[in-house]
Write a protein that holds these residues in place. Sequence first.
Motif, PDB file in Angstrom:
ATOM      1  N   GLU A   1       0.812  -1.222   0.000  1.00 11.74           N
ATOM      2  CA  GLU A   1       0.000   0.000   0.000  1.00 11.74           C
ATOM      3  C   GLU A   1       0.841   1.267   0.000  1.00 11.74           C
ATOM      4  N   SER A   2       1.973   1.238   0.703  1.00 11.69           N
ATOM      5  CA  SER A   2       2.797   2.448   0.791  1.00 11.69           C
ATOM      6  C   SER A   2       3.365   2.855  -0.571  1.00 11.69           C
ATOM      7  N   ILE A   3       3.447   1.908  -1.493  1.00  9.98           N
ATOM      8  CA  ILE A   3       4.009   2.193  -2.820  1.00  9.98           C
ATOM      9  C   ILE A   3       2.916   2.276  -3.876  1.00  9.98           C
ATOM     10  N   THR A   4       2.051   1.262  -3.904  1.00  6.08           N
ATOM     11  CA  THR A   4       1.072   1.147  -4.990  1.00  6.08           C
ATOM     12  C   THR A   4      -0.324   1.647  -4.623  1.00  6.08           C
ATOM     13  N   GLY A   5      -0.549   1.956  -3.349  1.00  7.53           N
ATOM     14  CA  GLY A   5      -1.880   2.357  -2.923  1.00  7.53           C
ATOM     15  C   GLY A   5      -2.789   1.194  -2.582  1.00  7.53           C
ATOM     16  N   GLY A   6      -2.278  -0.039  -2.723  1.00  3.10           N
ATOM     17  CA  GLY A   6      -3.057  -1.222  -2.366  1.00  3.10           C
ATOM     18  C   GLY A   6      -4.343  -1.328  -3.164  1.00  3.10           C
ATOM     19  N   ALA A   7      -5.410  -1.715  -2.484  1.00  2.00           N
ATOM     20  CA  ALA A   7      -6.702  -1.906  -3.141  1.00  2.00           C
ATOM     21  C   ALA A   7      -7.276  -0.595  -3.658  1.00  2.00           C
ATOM     22  N   LEU A   8      -6.849   0.530  -3.090  1.00  2.00           N
ATOM     23  CA  LEU A   8      -7.355   1.831  -3.532  1.00  2.00           C
ATOM     24  C   LEU A   8      -6.711   2.295  -4.828  1.00  2.00           C
ATOM     25  N   GLY A   9      -5.597   1.689  -5.199  1.00  2.00           N
ATOM     26  CA  GLY A   9      -4.941   2.034  -6.445  1.00  2.00           C
ATOM     27  C   GLY A   9      -4.227   3.368  -6.405  1.00  2.00           C
ATOM     28  N   LEU A  10      -3.786   3.815  -7.565  1.00  2.00           N
ATOM     29  CA  LEU A  10      -3.118   5.106  -7.712  1.00  2.00           C
ATOM     30  C   LEU A  10      -4.062   6.072  -8.405  1.00  2.00           C
ATOM     31  N   ASN A  11      -4.208   7.244  -7.825  1.00  2.00           N
ATOM     32  CA  ASN A  11      -5.111   8.251  -8.378  1.00  2.00           C
ATOM     33  C   ASN A  11      -4.324   9.513  -8.733  1.00  2.00           C
ATOM     34  N   GLY A  12      -4.903  10.328  -9.594  1.00  2.00           N
ATOM     35  CA  GLY A  12      -4.286  11.594  -9.951  1.00  2.00           C
ATOM     36  C   GLY A  12      -3.117  11.487 -10.896  1.00  2.00           C
ATOM     37  N   ILE A  13      -3.068  10.410 -11.710  1.00  2.00           N
ATOM     38  CA  ILE A  13      -1.989  10.268 -12.691  1.00  2.00           C
ATOM     39  C   ILE A  13      -2.192  11.300 -13.799  1.00  2.00           C
ATOM     40  N   PRO A  14      -1.171  12.084 -14.124  1.00  2.00           N
ATOM     41  CA  PRO A  14      -1.338  13.110 -15.169  1.00  2.00           C
ATOM     42  C   PRO A  14      -1.763  12.493 -16.503  1.00  2.00           C
ATOM     43  N   GLN A  15      -2.666  13.162 -17.200  1.00  2.00           N
ATOM     44  CA  GLN A  15      -3.159  12.658 -18.483  1.00  2.00           C
ATOM     45  C   GLN A  15      -2.226  13.125 -19.605  1.00  2.00           C
ATOM     46  N   TYR A  16      -1.092  12.431 -19.702  1.00  2.00           N
ATOM     47  CA  TYR A  16      -0.105  12.795 -20.715  1.00  2.00           C
ATOM     48  C   TYR A  16      -0.380  12.128 -22.063  1.00  2.00           C
ATOM     49  N   THR A  17      -1.068  11.016 -22.063  1.00  2.00           N
ATOM     50  CA  THR A  17      -1.268  10.247 -23.293  1.00  2.00           C
ATOM     51  C   THR A  17      -2.137  11.026 -24.276  1.00  2.00           C
ATOM     52  N   GLN A  18      -1.589  11.275 -25.468  1.00  2.00           N
ATOM     53  CA  GLN A  18      -2.314  11.929 -26.551  1.00  2.00           C
ATOM     54  C   GLN A  18      -2.506  10.945 -27.700  1.00  2.00           C
ATOM     55  N   TRP A  19      -3.358  11.317 -28.638  1.00  2.00           N
ATOM     56  CA  TRP A  19      -3.682  10.392 -29.726  1.00  2.00           C
ATOM     57  C   TRP A  19      -2.442  10.011 -30.521  1.00  2.00           C
ATOM     58  N   TRP A  20      -1.528  10.967 -30.702  1.00  2.00           N
ATOM     59  CA  TRP A  20      -0.364  10.652 -31.523  1.00  2.00           C
ATOM     60  C   TRP A  20       0.631   9.749 -30.795  1.00  2.00           C
ATOM     61  N   HIS A  21       0.604   9.761 -29.462  1.00  2.00           N
ATOM     62  CA  HIS A  21       1.436   8.810 -28.705  1.00  2.00           C
ATOM     63  C   HIS A  21       1.000   7.377 -29.001  1.00  2.00           C
ATOM     64  N   VAL A  22      -0.307   7.140 -28.942  1.00  2.00           N
ATOM     65  CA  VAL A  22      -0.838   5.797 -29.188  1.00  2.00           C
ATOM     66  C   VAL A  22      -0.599   5.384 -30.636  1.00  2.00           C
TER      67      VAL A  22
ATOM     68  N   PHE B   1      -6.401   6.931 -13.279  1.00  2.00           N
ATOM     69  CA  PHE B   1      -6.455   6.003 -12.131  1.00  2.00           C
ATOM     70  C   PHE B   1      -6.142   4.590 -12.595  1.00  2.00           C
ATOM     71  N   ILE B   2      -5.404   3.846 -11.770  1.00  2.00           N
ATOM     72  CA  ILE B   2      -5.193   2.422 -12.011  1.00  2.00           C
ATOM     73  C   ILE B   2      -5.348   1.683 -10.682  1.00  2.00           C
ATOM     74  N   GLY B   3      -5.842   0.448 -10.763  1.00  2.00           N
ATOM     75  CA  GLY B   3      -6.016  -0.389  -9.583  1.00  2.00           C
ATOM     76  C   GLY B   3      -5.691  -1.833  -9.905  1.00  2.00           C
ATOM     77  N   PRO B   4      -5.384  -2.639  -8.895  1.00  2.00           N
ATOM     78  CA  PRO B   4      -4.979  -4.031  -9.141  1.00  2.00           C
ATOM     79  C   PRO B   4      -6.044  -4.871  -9.814  1.00  2.00           C
ATOM     80  N   GLN B   5      -7.324  -4.515  -9.640  1.00  2.00           N
ATOM     81  CA  GLN B   5      -8.398  -5.310 -10.231  1.00  2.00           C
ATOM     82  C   GLN B   5      -8.398  -5.224 -11.762  1.00  2.00           C
ATOM     83  N   GLU B   6      -7.704  -4.244 -12.303  1.00  2.00           N
ATOM     84  CA  GLU B   6      -7.681  -4.065 -13.759  1.00  2.00           C
ATOM     85  C   GLU B   6      -6.750  -5.050 -14.454  1.00  2.00           C
TER      86      GLU B   6
END
Length: 288
Positions: free
Chosen positions: A116-137, A205-210
């Motif tokens: 949990e101290s690193i990955t956020g555990g079951a709550l996951g990681l929130n607030g990840i910057p939305q850097y991914t753009q269409w041209w990246h993909v 946001f990402i979580g382990p259930q994904e």
Amino acid sequence: MDAFLLWFDEFWAVYSNLVLTLGINALLALSIWLTLACGVLALANAAFMGIGAYAGALATLNYDSPFALSIGVAMVAPSLVALAIGLPVLRLGGVYLAMATLGFGEVVRVVILNTESITGGALGLNGIPQYTQWWHVLLALVIVIFVLARLHRSKTGRAFEAIKVDETAASLMGVDLRANKLLAFVLGAAIAGLAGALNAHLTFFIGPQEYGFDRGVEILTMAILGGVTSIIGPIIGAVFLTLLPELLRGLADFRLIVNGFILVAVVLFLPNGLWDPARFRRWFGSGR
């Protein structure tokens, strides 16, 4: 022209995430196609996606790293893990290899839950910057397709095909089974990690259930549904499987039932997938 631009702006505002998800899922389907092309039925791609997603997201959140560096970290981390587990696991074959890699996926999920101290555990990681753009993909997809196409036509690609057809015969011809399988496994992990990082910086946001069993089966289904005889097949399977739930959204409670019937029908009547060059040759050949 102005009407078209207005329509496109409205379309992109509503469906941009879906369009980018199509590309990310195509990368995931290609990641497992690479191992299937070498005759390796490994179901660890969802776990590698998760490792890449968390590695890239943590690099961004904790170290404020540039997006390109986060992507690099997301590809290197699952590659190193794949190299470590591939050495003993790839001695297995068939269903035993599939079970071992499924077990590895569960280990990754449990580790994420309990750190949990690193990955956020079951709550996951929130607030990840939305850097991914269409041209990246788009750029990632073009580069991966180009590399895999060149690899498929190379000496290594011919070795992959020989192993897939008959391991014993390939070994007798001097093909290094272990090295080639490990190469496919590691490269597949890198592509899955790339997809994970792009997805993490798209969804906030990402979580382990994904990244559990369901996601692993979904990735395999994309490749099998599209067809594994060429690079185009997994991409078509990813697009089909991603769009199908959206197209059936109007059926409400019956959506999942119809979705299942369509997938079963495709498997029964198109056993080699939606994209089967041999079938197309038979169709066009019969018309001449």
